[in-house]
Motif scaffolding. Structure first.
Motif, mmCIF file in Angstrom:
data_model
loop_
_atom_site.group_PDB
_atom_site.id
_atom_site.type_symbol
_atom_site.label_atom_id
_atom_site.label_comp_id
_atom_site.label_asym_id
_atom_site.label_seq_id
_atom_site.Cartn_x
_atom_site.Cartn_y
_atom_site.Cartn_z
ATOM 1 N N HIS A 33 0.840 -1.190 0.000
ATOM 2 C CA HIS A 33 0.000 0.000 0.000
ATOM 3 C C HIS A 33 0.878 1.244 0.000
ATOM 4 C CE1 HIS A 33 -3.824 -2.135 1.018
ATOM 5 N NE2 HIS A 33 -2.958 -3.023 1.468
ATOM 6 N N PHE A 34 0.610 2.154 -0.912
ATOM 7 C CA PHE A 34 1.318 3.426 -0.983
ATOM 8 C C PHE A 34 0.376 4.496 -0.443
ATOM 9 C CE2 PHE A 34 3.159 0.628 -4.084
ATOM 10 C CZ PHE A 34 4.518 0.854 -3.976
ATOM 11 N N THR A 35 0.755 5.115 0.663
ATOM 12 C CA THR A 35 -0.139 6.035 1.352
ATOM 13 C C THR A 35 0.336 7.478 1.250
ATOM 14 O OG1 THR A 35 1.028 5.747 3.457
ATOM 15 C CG2 THR A 35 -0.786 4.240 3.002
ATOM 16 N N HIS A 36 -0.594 8.386 1.545
ATOM 17 C CA HIS A 36 -0.312 9.820 1.597
ATOM 18 C C HIS A 36 0.178 10.335 0.245
ATOM 19 C CE1 HIS A 36 1.253 13.343 4.242
ATOM 20 N NE2 HIS A 36 0.032 13.546 3.797
ATOM 21 N N VAL A 80 1.141 -3.167 13.734
ATOM 22 C CA VAL A 80 1.912 -2.531 12.669
ATOM 23 C C VAL A 80 3.339 -2.298 13.150
ATOM 24 C CG1 VAL A 80 2.083 -0.549 11.115
ATOM 25 C CG2 VAL A 80 -0.173 -1.392 11.825
ATOM 26 N N CYS A 81 4.307 -2.855 12.439
ATOM 27 C CA CYS A 81 5.720 -2.693 12.785
ATOM 28 C C CYS A 81 6.336 -1.605 11.917
ATOM 29 C CB CYS A 81 6.465 -4.008 12.573
ATOM 30 S SG CYS A 81 8.252 -3.902 12.863
ATOM 31 N N THR A 98 3.845 -11.468 15.893
ATOM 32 C CA THR A 98 3.424 -10.249 16.580
ATOM 33 C C THR A 98 2.766 -9.247 15.643
ATOM 34 O OG1 THR A 98 5.252 -10.508 18.163
ATOM 35 C CG2 THR A 98 4.216 -8.325 18.025
ATOM 36 N N PHE A 99 3.321 -9.136 14.420
ATOM 37 C CA PHE A 99 2.879 -8.090 13.493
ATOM 38 C C PHE A 99 2.246 -8.673 12.239
ATOM 39 C CE2 PHE A 99 6.728 -6.364 15.649
ATOM 40 C CZ PHE A 99 6.103 -5.378 16.391
ATOM 41 N N ASP A 100 1.258 -7.926 11.703
ATOM 42 C CA ASP A 100 0.615 -8.294 10.437
ATOM 43 C C ASP A 100 0.949 -7.317 9.316
ATOM 44 O OD1 ASP A 100 -0.692 -10.457 11.651
ATOM 45 O OD2 ASP A 100 -2.371 -9.180 12.273
ATOM 46 N N TRP A 101 1.330 -6.096 9.695
ATOM 47 C CA TRP A 101 1.631 -5.047 8.722
ATOM 48 C C TRP A 101 3.021 -4.494 9.017
ATOM 49 C CZ3 TRP A 101 -2.176 -2.369 5.412
ATOM 50 C CH2 TRP A 101 -3.411 -3.020 5.398
ATOM 51 N N PHE A 102 3.714 -4.074 7.953
ATOM 52 C CA PHE A 102 5.069 -3.528 8.108
ATOM 53 C C PHE A 102 5.135 -2.194 7.382
ATOM 54 C CE2 PHE A 102 5.187 -7.939 8.947
ATOM 55 C CZ PHE A 102 6.038 -8.053 10.038
ATOM 56 N N LEU A 103 5.506 -1.168 8.131
ATOM 57 C CA LEU A 103 5.416 0.208 7.667
ATOM 58 C C LEU A 103 6.811 0.758 7.390
ATOM 59 C CD1 LEU A 103 3.857 2.861 7.224
ATOM 60 C CD2 LEU A 103 3.925 3.207 9.707
ATOM 61 N N PHE A 104 7.009 1.194 6.147
ATOM 62 C CA PHE A 104 8.280 1.784 5.746
ATOM 63 C C PHE A 104 8.076 3.287 5.706
ATOM 64 C CE2 PHE A 104 7.886 -2.464 4.249
ATOM 65 C CZ PHE A 104 9.114 -3.051 4.545
ATOM 66 N N GLY A 105 8.583 3.978 6.726
ATOM 67 C CA GLY A 105 8.246 5.372 6.916
ATOM 68 C C GLY A 105 9.282 6.317 6.375
ATOM 69 N N GLU A 119 8.659 11.226 12.082
ATOM 70 C CA GLU A 119 7.268 11.663 12.089
ATOM 71 C C GLU A 119 6.327 10.515 12.431
ATOM 72 O OE1 GLU A 119 6.179 13.777 8.542
ATOM 73 O OE2 GLU A 119 8.147 14.719 8.379
ATOM 74 N N LEU A 120 6.664 9.303 11.998
ATOM 75 C CA LEU A 120 5.848 8.130 12.310
ATOM 76 C C LEU A 120 6.210 7.560 13.678
ATOM 77 C CD1 LEU A 120 5.890 6.461 8.794
ATOM 78 C CD2 LEU A 120 3.948 7.547 9.909
#
Length: 206
Positions: A33-36, A80-81, A98-105, A119-120
């Motif tokens: 997913h590409f957000t923002h 979310v990691c 532990t985690f289902d989603w992985f966030l590259f900030g 910021e995240l």
């Protein structure tokens, strides 16, 4: 998100290569997913990532930020990691429980790093790091996939730091990042070597 061109509302070629490579590295069992994304750029990015190739991860483009996406999908913060260079713990295969989603900030791949992940981090996401050397975004995602889904320990993956990409006897460029090694070479998006060579030529075009 990287900035898009304010006139054409498109992303630089290297960004396009990395984003498509992320889908290839994640594989068909995952989604990316590409957000923002700005409203004006979302359409062009959606077109770029519209391939229905069954070997690629599904891709979705969102104008809303990650918190809104999580709310819409019912994802709790603790699942979310955040991949954070400053996290106290390294990512491990056990984190798949532990985690289902992985966030590259922020924007991984900045040289030098500007810690835009802060910021995240301030939002309270639990975090893990991928080592002490900066990676490109697609490399970070590929490493995460191998640790979480393939159960490979982070410190057992084959890496090369700051590789020199040679084009001929006189021309080369050093990349200021860590890459996974595949078939004896740093794993880069298809077409990246050619793009680097084009940029090298432009830099010396008087």
């Amino acid at each position: 998100m990287e900035e898009d061109d304010q006139t054409t509302r498109t992303f630089p070629p290297w960004v396009q290569l990395e984003y498509n490579h992320m889908r290839a590295l994640a594989g068909p069992s995952s989604s990316v997913h590409f957000t923002h994304v700005s409203r004006s750029a979302a359409s062009s990015l959606g077109d770029l990532l519209s391939s229905s190739d069954p070997s690629l991860a599904q891709a979705e483009v969102h104008t809303e930020g990650v918190l809104d996406l999580m709310k819409a999908k019912g994802v709790p913060l603790e699942k979310v990691c955040l991949l954070d260079p400053k996290a106290p713990e390294a990512l491990s295969p056990e984190d798949s429980e532990t985690f289902d989603w992985f966030l590259f900030g922020g924007i991984l791949g900045d040289d030098p790093p500007r810690d835009r992940t802060s910021e995240l981090r301030a939002l309270g996401f639990p975090g893990r790091h991928l080592g002490s050397v900066q990676m490109t975004t697609d490399t970070a995602l590929g490493v995460t996939k191998r640790v979480i889904l393939d159960k490979e320990p982070l410190d057992k993956l084959p890496y090369v730091d700051f590789p020199t990409i040679r084009f001929n006897a006189k021309e080369s460029v050093e990349m200021p990042f860590r890459y996974i090694v595949q078939d004896g070479q740093p794993l880069m998006p298809p077409g990246m070597r050619e793009l680097l060579y084009e940029d090298l030529d432009k830099a010396f075009d008087f």
